[in-house]
Design a protein around this motif. Structure first.
Motif, mmCIF file in Angstrom:
data_model
loop_
_atom_site.group_PDB
_atom_site.id
_atom_site.type_symbol
_atom_site.label_atom_id
_atom_site.label_comp_id
_atom_site.label_asym_id
_atom_site.label_seq_id
_atom_site.Cartn_x
_atom_site.Cartn_y
_atom_site.Cartn_z
ATOM 1 N N GLY A 157 48.028 38.381 37.478
ATOM 2 C CA GLY A 157 47.680 37.244 36.732
ATOM 3 C C GLY A 157 46.494 36.431 37.175
ATOM 4 O O GLY A 157 46.615 35.133 37.206
ATOM 5 N N ILE A 158 45.453 37.263 37.802
ATOM 6 C CA ILE A 158 44.394 36.553 38.467
ATOM 7 C C ILE A 158 43.059 36.426 37.394
ATOM 8 O O ILE A 158 42.587 37.747 36.880
ATOM 9 C CB ILE A 158 43.755 37.073 39.581
ATOM 10 C CG1 ILE A 158 44.878 36.868 40.683
ATOM 11 C CG2 ILE A 158 42.515 36.585 39.979
ATOM 12 C CD1 ILE A 158 44.851 38.077 41.783
ATOM 13 N N GLY A 159 42.698 35.320 36.888
ATOM 14 C CA GLY A 159 41.470 35.252 35.900
ATOM 15 C C GLY A 159 42.164 35.780 34.448
ATOM 16 O O GLY A 159 43.486 35.702 34.360
ATOM 17 N N ARG A 160 41.251 35.884 33.606
ATOM 18 C CA ARG A 160 41.456 36.544 32.374
ATOM 19 C C ARG A 160 40.454 37.813 32.120
ATOM 20 O O ARG A 160 39.373 37.908 32.564
ATOM 21 C CB ARG A 160 41.155 35.375 31.202
ATOM 22 C CG ARG A 160 42.681 34.407 31.086
ATOM 23 C CD ARG A 160 43.625 35.002 30.248
ATOM 24 N NE ARG A 160 44.781 34.236 30.411
ATOM 25 C CZ ARG A 160 45.771 34.691 31.229
ATOM 26 N NH1 ARG A 160 45.643 35.601 32.094
ATOM 27 N NH2 ARG A 160 46.910 33.985 30.991
ATOM 28 N N PRO A 161 41.046 38.495 31.078
ATOM 29 C CA PRO A 161 40.129 39.789 30.721
ATOM 30 C C PRO A 161 38.992 39.489 30.588
ATOM 31 O O PRO A 161 37.774 40.145 31.062
ATOM 32 C CB PRO A 161 40.931 40.501 29.717
ATOM 33 C CG PRO A 161 42.271 39.902 29.637
ATOM 34 C CD PRO A 161 42.195 38.665 30.388
ATOM 35 N N SER A 162 38.706 38.448 30.046
ATOM 36 C CA SER A 162 36.979 37.899 29.572
ATOM 37 C C SER A 162 36.623 37.759 30.538
ATOM 38 O O SER A 162 35.043 37.672 30.775
ATOM 39 C CB SER A 162 37.127 36.839 28.585
ATOM 40 O OG SER A 162 37.666 35.652 29.180
ATOM 41 N N THR A 163 37.069 37.328 31.842
ATOM 42 C CA THR A 163 36.091 36.784 33.189
ATOM 43 C C THR A 163 36.028 37.924 34.106
ATOM 44 O O THR A 163 35.120 37.721 35.194
ATOM 45 C CB THR A 163 37.086 35.854 34.127
ATOM 46 O OG1 THR A 163 38.292 36.319 34.516
ATOM 47 C CG2 THR A 163 37.418 34.638 33.162
ATOM 48 N N TYR A 164 36.649 39.222 34.071
ATOM 49 C CA TYR A 164 36.426 40.282 34.722
ATOM 50 C C TYR A 164 35.285 40.727 35.000
ATOM 51 O O TYR A 164 34.702 41.063 36.106
ATOM 52 C CB TYR A 164 37.645 41.388 34.618
ATOM 53 C CG TYR A 164 39.110 41.145 34.414
ATOM 54 C CD1 TYR A 164 39.263 40.128 35.477
ATOM 55 C CD2 TYR A 164 40.010 41.567 33.725
ATOM 56 C CE1 TYR A 164 40.755 39.673 35.451
ATOM 57 C CE2 TYR A 164 41.382 41.462 33.767
ATOM 58 C CZ TYR A 164 41.743 40.440 34.827
ATOM 59 O OH TYR A 164 42.991 39.927 34.566
ATOM 60 N N ALA A 165 34.524 40.993 33.821
ATOM 61 C CA ALA A 165 33.053 41.511 33.663
ATOM 62 C C ALA A 165 32.188 40.653 34.468
ATOM 63 O O ALA A 165 31.535 41.299 35.591
ATOM 64 C CB ALA A 165 32.552 41.892 32.622
ATOM 65 N N PRO A 166 32.083 39.264 34.390
ATOM 66 C CA PRO A 166 31.200 38.467 35.122
ATOM 67 C C PRO A 166 31.575 38.191 36.554
ATOM 68 O O PRO A 166 30.789 38.180 37.393
ATOM 69 C CB PRO A 166 31.213 36.945 34.269
ATOM 70 C CG PRO A 166 32.478 37.254 33.452
ATOM 71 C CD PRO A 166 32.485 38.564 33.097
ATOM 72 N N THR A 167 32.706 38.548 36.738
ATOM 73 C CA THR A 167 33.429 38.166 38.327
ATOM 74 C C THR A 167 32.885 39.464 39.094
ATOM 75 O O THR A 167 32.160 39.430 40.189
ATOM 76 C CB THR A 167 34.817 38.105 38.193
ATOM 77 O OG1 THR A 167 35.215 37.110 37.600
ATOM 78 C CG2 THR A 167 35.519 38.138 39.751
ATOM 79 N N LEU A 168 33.052 40.557 38.596
ATOM 80 C CA LEU A 168 32.444 41.848 39.063
ATOM 81 C C LEU A 168 31.074 41.828 39.456
ATOM 82 O O LEU A 168 30.527 42.315 40.562
ATOM 83 C CB LEU A 168 32.942 43.181 38.472
ATOM 84 C CG LEU A 168 34.403 43.280 38.295
ATOM 85 C CD1 LEU A 168 34.847 44.648 37.877
ATOM 86 C CD2 LEU A 168 35.313 42.944 39.623
ATOM 87 N N GLU A 169 30.376 41.352 38.656
ATOM 88 C CA GLU A 169 28.810 41.146 38.642
ATOM 89 C C GLU A 169 28.459 40.274 39.635
ATOM 90 O O GLU A 169 27.538 40.557 40.681
ATOM 91 C CB GLU A 169 28.228 40.897 37.328
ATOM 92 C CG GLU A 169 28.197 42.162 36.205
ATOM 93 C CD GLU A 169 27.305 43.062 36.530
ATOM 94 O OE1 GLU A 169 26.276 43.046 37.028
ATOM 95 O OE2 GLU A 169 27.720 44.244 36.792
#
Length: 692
Positions: free
Chosen positions: A473-485
């Motif tokens: 439940g960490i973040g939202r799917p839309s945040t995963y890409a910018p987080t990993l970058e």
């Protein structure tokens, strides 16, 4: 003459929608957000209910002037940004800037960009949803309070240019925790005994299971030898045969996170690339005579729900292409996820009749591959289950139990179209046992004991990390890409062989965060914060209360950290070579894609070069140089001569140090997804299995 202005985010979306709406509408793009918190200051007044100070984003002047001029010339303005929190916030900021009446229904939303969906959406405009806007505001302000308070502290105490964020910090900690598990892992010995048996001349394998009816694990060679002694010269008697039918259901249609995971597994796409291409497919592709069409539904969703219209169309297609037995008798229930917003459908093709092959001439290679993945996954989800014949056989050898199992596809169902991938290597091919009856005596062809050692948990791949973030439940799917970058750009983690590895810098920053801001790194705390943001969206809780719940305690911790956090100097590791340009020591640095060498004289000397990894093989081309491991611009490993550019030998396959036993030429390692690793000759047909 046009009397209505429609504002969307992107020119591609504007072009597609403009074609459907006709000449009475002007469709313009805001190019994303138009207002945001200032970069030069906090921009949040914590003494006045976290009042945000929004300013127009630098560089948006011409866009905003164009929108304002257009708005003055029309009777109506509709805001048609994407159907999520971010889109709602963009619409609200535009309404504020253009002085639109918020009491009027000026918001238009649609889940897919097709003619019918667009026309229907404009028949039912609604008011801007302030709960959605406030959920986005709360997240933005929360992230600003964390980032703009902790980041300057890290610049002062560790190194300039660092940052800390709610989701990115937890993500880095997870990668570090996994690395510590690997470092502290103590392998345990275990053994297997595999017997190759014959039934009516047909071979199959059975494995040691236990003694009598009790399951037994073997941990030493001594235990293995006792079992081998007990069964030596004894008969293999079939004790029990179990046959049954098993249903296998297809994977649910894609949501954002599962699309990101499967594209990483099957297409080798980075998360950011997946989202970029999905955006293109959603916003519209020019299909020649058909014009520009949105090919998939909105790609930021955590719901697996499918509309009745899409289900009906899929049923018609399946009936026509595969026959009635492949049609799903009744719709499956969507996967229940308590965190899912269910505002949108799952990610699916806007029309299943638009097959990948029918439109491939209009798509780039990567667009086609992602569209095919989405199309096949959706179609399979609407097909009948597969039916497998499974068989389990218990074999007694003087009180020792061996077990064999196998399965065979009786009816393929959805498997005709698509089978979901997984993160673990291994062959999923079905194996079927020959006819075997209870009481039958089997013939032993060979028996082989094997020593094994337990393996540490694997490092996170992008797919595995996204799955873990979602489950927590960490973040939202839309945040995963910018987080990993972000965590790679900051140098907190690096990708090595497509797996995340923490850097020294990342470990230092997280150790400081653990000491002074433990709640920021607490998975339960972060997950609870996401739930509260969802409750804001649902109108259950006020956004200011959520910030009040977090900030006062955080402010106290910040004060302690400013006083007590010690400065840390990170020294570069010196390499055993000097810079060929200026003669100073080379040092090891960590970049986004792992370690590299850089001159210690930076910024006076900016010489950098990759770390050369010898593999112990002479160059087969020039016979002088040696083969080294290198990386392409996309971080794919390949092999080349260390005398490049004098010698241009390159190979994607890893050369082997010994010659081919058949012709004496070069052997290479061949990696195949299903067959695993094998050794093959580059000159003749010689092949062999690689050592596991």
């Amino acid at each position: 003459m046009a009397d209505t202005l429609v504002i969307v985010e992107s020119p591609a979306k504007a072009k597609t929608i403009g074609k459907y709406l006709g000449s009475k509408y002007i469709v313009k793009a805001s190019m994303g957000h138009v207002r945001d918190l200032p970069k030069s200051q906090m921009g949040v007044d914590v003494t006045r209910s976290y009042d945000p100070k929004y300013i127009t984003i630098r560089g948006k002047g011409d866009v905003l002037k164009s929108l304002k001029d257009a708005a003055k010339k029309v009777k109506k303005v509709y805001l048609a940004a994407d159907p999520d929190r971010e889109g709602e916030a963009i619409a609200w900021h535009l309404a504020q800037y253009l002085n639109l009446d918020l009491d009027q229904p000026i918001r238009v939303v649609f889940n897919e960009i097709t003619k019918d969906a667009i026309k229907e959406a404009f028949k039912h405009p609604r008011h801007i949803n302030m709960d959605l806007v406030n959920a986005q505001q709360a997240r933005r302000i929360l992230d600003r309070l964390v980032g703009y308070n902790i980041s300057p502290l890290l610049w002062k105490k560790v190194r300039k240019g660092l940052s800390a964020g709610r989701v990115q910090s937890v993500t880095v900690k997870m990668i570090i925790d996994r690395e510590n598990e690997i470092r502290n892992f103590v392998p345990e010995e275990y053994w297997t005994i595999t017997s190759k048996l014959l039934s009516d001349g047909k071979a199959f394998e059975a494995r040691f299971h236990g003694v009598g009816d009790e399951k037994v694990e073997l941990h030493s060679e001594e235990e293995v030898n006792k079992i081998l002694e007990q069964i030596k010269g004894q008969s293999y008697v079939v004790k029990k045969v179990q046959k049954r039918e098993r249903k296998r259901n297809p994977a649910q249609p894609f949501i954002t996170s599962s699309l990101q995971q499967e594209a990483a597994r099957k297409l080798n796409f980075r998360t950011a690339k997946t989202m970029m291409i999905a955006q293109q497919l959603y916003e519209g592709i020019d299909l020649g005579k058909e014009g520009t069409v949105g090919l998939i539904t909105y790609m930021r969703t955590d719901s697996t729900r499918i509309s009745v219209t899409a289900q009906t169309e899929a049923k018609e297609y399946i009936l026509e292409q595969f026959g009635p037995e492949y049609v799903l008798a009744e719709a499956r229930d969507p996967a229940k996820n308590e965190r899912a917003q269910d505002a949108h459908e799952a990610i699916r093709p806007t029309s299943v009749m638009r097959t990948p092959d029918s439109i491939k001439e209009f798509l780039s290679r990567d667009q086609l591959r992602l569209y095919r993945l989405i199309w096949e996954r959706f179609l399979a989800s609407q097909m009948a289950s597969a039916i497998l014949d499974t068989m389990s056989v218990d074999i007694d050898i003087n009180g020792v139990l061996f077990r064999a199992s196998g399965s065979k596809v009786k009816f393929p169902g959805f498997m005709k179209v698509y089978i979901e991938g997984n993160d673990d290597s291994g062959n999923e091919d079905e194996s079927f046992l020959p006819p075997i009856e209870e009481g039958q005596i089997l013939v032993e062809q060979s028996i082989e004991p094997n020593q094994h050692f337990t393996q540490p948990p694997p490092r996170y791949s992008e797919a595995r990390l996204i799955k873990t973030l979602e489950e927590g439940g960490i973040g939202r799917p839309s945040t995963y890409a910018p987080t990993l970058e972000t965590i790679q750009k900051r140098g907190y983690v690096a990708l090595e062989e497509k797996r995340f590895v923490p850097t020294e810098l990342g470990e230092i920053v997280i150790s400081l965060m653990e000491e002074f801001f433990p709640e920021i790194l607490d998975i339960e705390f972060t997950s609870q914060m996401e739930s509260e943001l969802d409750e804001i969206e649902e109108g259950v809780i006020e956004w200011v209360k959520v910030l009040d719940h977090f900030y006062p305690e955080f402010a106290k911790r910040l004060k302690v950290a400013e006083e007590k956090m010690e400065e840390i100097e990170i020294k570069d590791e010196i390499a055993d070579e000097n810079c060929e340009l200026c003669g100073r020591h080379m040092v090891y640095k960590m970049g986004r894609f792992g370690k590299f060498l850089a001159c210690s004289g930076f910024p006076d000397c900016r010489n950098t070069k990759p770390i050369v990894k010898e593999i112990g093989v002479a160059c087969p081309s020039c016979k002088i140089g040696s083969i080294i491991e290198r990386k392409s611009k996309k971080s794919r490993i390949f092999y080349g001569c260390n005398r490049y550019p004098e010698c241009e030998y390159v190979s994607w396959d890893k050369p082997i140090a010994r010659p081919c036993p058949k012709c004496g030429q070069l052997l290479v390692e061949k990696k195949r997804k299903k067959q695993g690793v094998s050794i093959a000759c580059t000159a003749c047909d010689y092949q062999e299995e690689a050592d596991s």
